[in-house]
Design an enzyme around this catalytic site. Sequence first.
Site, mmCIF file in Angstrom:
data_model
loop_
_atom_site.group_PDB
_atom_site.id
_atom_site.type_symbol
_atom_site.label_atom_id
_atom_site.label_comp_id
_atom_site.label_asym_id
_atom_site.label_seq_id
_atom_site.Cartn_x
_atom_site.Cartn_y
_atom_site.Cartn_z
ATOM 1 N N GLY A 97 2.451 5.920 4.452
ATOM 2 C CA GLY A 97 1.168 6.098 5.529
ATOM 3 C C GLY A 97 -0.086 5.703 5.674
ATOM 4 O O GLY A 97 -0.760 5.613 5.913
ATOM 5 N N SER A 98 -0.044 4.241 4.437
ATOM 6 C CA SER A 98 -1.640 3.867 4.462
ATOM 7 C C SER A 98 -1.617 2.423 5.716
ATOM 8 O O SER A 98 -2.580 2.618 6.243
ATOM 9 C CB SER A 98 -1.353 2.893 3.584
ATOM 10 O OG SER A 98 -0.382 1.791 3.132
ATOM 11 N N GLY A 99 -0.548 2.286 6.508
ATOM 12 C CA GLY A 99 -0.813 1.868 7.597
ATOM 13 C C GLY A 99 -0.073 0.485 7.493
ATOM 14 O O GLY A 99 -0.577 -0.161 8.792
ATOM 15 N N LYS A 100 1.134 -0.527 6.850
ATOM 16 C CA LYS A 100 1.129 -1.664 6.862
ATOM 17 C C LYS A 100 2.091 -1.807 7.751
ATOM 18 O O LYS A 100 2.079 -2.805 8.254
ATOM 19 C CB LYS A 100 1.965 -1.533 5.131
ATOM 20 C CG LYS A 100 2.216 -1.456 4.380
ATOM 21 C CD LYS A 100 2.931 -1.245 2.858
ATOM 22 C CE LYS A 100 3.599 0.133 3.291
ATOM 23 N NZ LYS A 100 3.464 1.291 3.077
ATOM 24 N N SER A 101 3.258 -0.906 8.745
ATOM 25 C CA SER A 101 3.357 -1.362 9.600
ATOM 26 C C SER A 101 2.835 -1.294 10.790
ATOM 27 O O SER A 101 2.828 -1.805 11.429
ATOM 28 C CB SER A 101 4.833 -0.017 9.951
ATOM 29 O OG SER A 101 5.891 0.102 8.558
ATOM 30 N N GLY A 153 1.273 -1.234 0.060
ATOM 31 C CA GLY A 153 0.063 -0.150 -0.163
ATOM 32 C C GLY A 153 0.634 1.273 0.273
ATOM 33 O O GLY A 153 1.850 1.171 -0.385
ATOM 34 N N LEU A 154 0.101 2.351 -0.595
ATOM 35 C CA LEU A 154 0.749 3.829 -0.127
ATOM 36 C C LEU A 154 1.861 4.197 1.245
ATOM 37 O O LEU A 154 1.535 3.400 2.201
ATOM 38 C CB LEU A 154 -0.031 4.578 -0.527
ATOM 39 C CG LEU A 154 -0.664 4.918 -1.709
ATOM 40 C CD1 LEU A 154 -2.016 6.020 -1.886
ATOM 41 C CD2 LEU A 154 0.612 5.347 -2.570
ATOM 42 N N SER A 156 6.151 -1.147 -1.723
ATOM 43 C CA SER A 156 6.073 -2.766 -3.112
ATOM 44 C C SER A 156 5.234 -2.318 -4.002
ATOM 45 O O SER A 156 3.891 -2.755 -4.612
ATOM 46 C CB SER A 156 6.103 -4.564 -3.207
ATOM 47 O OG SER A 156 5.154 -4.294 -1.519
HETATM 48 N N1 LIG Z 1 -6.913 2.165 10.791
HETATM 49 C C1 LIG Z 1 -6.319 2.394 10.258
HETATM 50 N N2 LIG Z 1 -4.608 1.077 10.625
HETATM 51 C C2 LIG Z 1 -3.485 1.572 10.366
HETATM 52 N N3 LIG Z 1 -2.770 3.010 10.723
HETATM 53 C C3 LIG Z 1 -4.162 3.334 10.835
HETATM 54 C C4 LIG Z 1 -5.210 3.550 11.074
HETATM 55 N N4 LIG Z 1 -5.991 5.210 11.377
HETATM 56 C C5 LIG Z 1 -5.209 5.559 11.013
HETATM 57 N N5 LIG Z 1 -3.733 5.189 10.943
HETATM 58 C C6 LIG Z 1 -2.393 5.734 10.926
HETATM 59 O O1 LIG Z 1 -2.014 5.575 9.820
HETATM 60 C C7 LIG Z 1 -0.236 5.580 9.360
HETATM 61 C C8 LIG Z 1 0.486 4.713 9.553
HETATM 62 O O2 LIG Z 1 1.619 4.602 9.116
HETATM 63 P P1 LIG Z 1 2.161 3.255 8.729
HETATM 64 O O3 LIG Z 1 3.850 4.465 8.907
HETATM 65 O O4 LIG Z 1 1.662 2.590 9.522
HETATM 66 O O5 LIG Z 1 2.497 3.697 7.195
HETATM 67 P P2 LIG Z 1 3.017 2.629 6.297
HETATM 68 O O6 LIG Z 1 2.082 2.115 5.455
HETATM 69 O O7 LIG Z 1 4.145 1.982 6.715
HETATM 70 O O8 LIG Z 1 4.215 3.777 5.335
HETATM 71 P P3 LIG Z 1 5.809 3.999 5.186
HETATM 72 O O9 LIG Z 1 5.935 3.017 3.167
HETATM 73 O O10 LIG Z 1 6.027 5.314 4.933
HETATM 74 O O11 LIG Z 1 6.317 2.342 5.502
HETATM 75 C C9 LIG Z 1 0.258 5.855 11.169
HETATM 76 O O12 LIG Z 1 0.415 7.357 12.135
HETATM 77 C C10 LIG Z 1 -1.342 4.884 12.231
HETATM 78 O O13 LIG Z 1 -1.238 6.030 13.185
HETATM 79 MG MG LIG Z 2 5.646 1.363 7.208
#
Ligand SMILES: Nc1ncnc2c1ncn2[C@@H]1O[C@H](COP(=O)(O)OP(=O)(O)OP(=O)(O)O)[C@@H](O)[C@H]1O
Ligand SMILES: [Mg+2]
Length: 204
Positions: free
Chosen positions: A38-42, A35-36, A109
């Site tokens: 900031g989408s929430g993967k981690s 996912g993008l 990815s």
């Molecule tokens: N329902 C949800 N599930 C997951 N994350 C959420 C949700 N609602 C809000 N968030 C917020 O969205 C953000 C997701 O950030 P995260 O670092 O997990 O993204 P990421 O996909 O890993 O990004 P990156 O590719 O930059 O590592 C966090 O600040 C998290 O608290």
């Molecule tokens: Mg991440």
Amino acid sequence: MPEKSSNVTWHSGAIDRAAREKLAGHRGAVLWFTGLSGSGKSTLAHAVEAALHARACRTYVLDGDNIRHGLNGNLAFSAEDRKENIRRIGEVAKLFQDAGVLTLTAFISPFRADREAARGIIGDGFIEVYVKASLEACEARDPKGLYVKARAGEIKDFTGVHQDYEQPDDPELVVDTESMTLEHEVAAVLDYLEARGIIPANAK
Ligand SMILES: Nc1ncnc2c1ncn2[C@@H]1O[C@H](COP(=O)(O)OP(=O)(O)OP(=O)(O)O)[C@@H](O)[C@H]1O
Ligand SMILES: [Mg+2]
């Protein structure tokens, strides 16, 4: 990919994946979160890991930035380097799966072909989880301040800004992080693993 080594022979030991899975009490598999930024993967991968750990499952998270510190520290974000990044992660995840571990990968990815290549490397245990959120939502969250930097031209090749994110066509699971709570997302992933017989059904 580098040229193939010659004079190398696969050595199989007596302990195989099935034996390791039996000892673990669950299957090895790879939850491939895509996912993008900031989408929430981690966030989701680590929450799922905690829930699995609480159920005595063996787990490991391979997370984007951490892997780029070490194993893939020599790779940048061009399409070519992204491809090699995902290929190496696929190979590493396959080894973890063979070790009987529930492996969670958290990489943008962005390219379909690269994810399909990872599916080909990993095989039957590959579970693509589309962590879905609109670019607008991810940019508003901007947990690492990366979108601001990308818009200011301080980061190049940023997914969603300078490069496309190719949505999965047919993922095993979709979690919409704009409409679901983290708790529900974790439950959806665990339900899927139970339904597939990857982890035993358990009183929750
Ligand atoms: N329902 C949800 N599930 C997951 N994350 C959420 C949700 N609602 C809000 N968030 C917020 O969205 C953000 C997701 O950030 P995260 O670092 O997990 O993204 P990421 O996909 O890993 O990004 P990156 O590719 O930059 O590592 C966090 O600040 C998290 O608290
Ligand atoms: Mg991440």
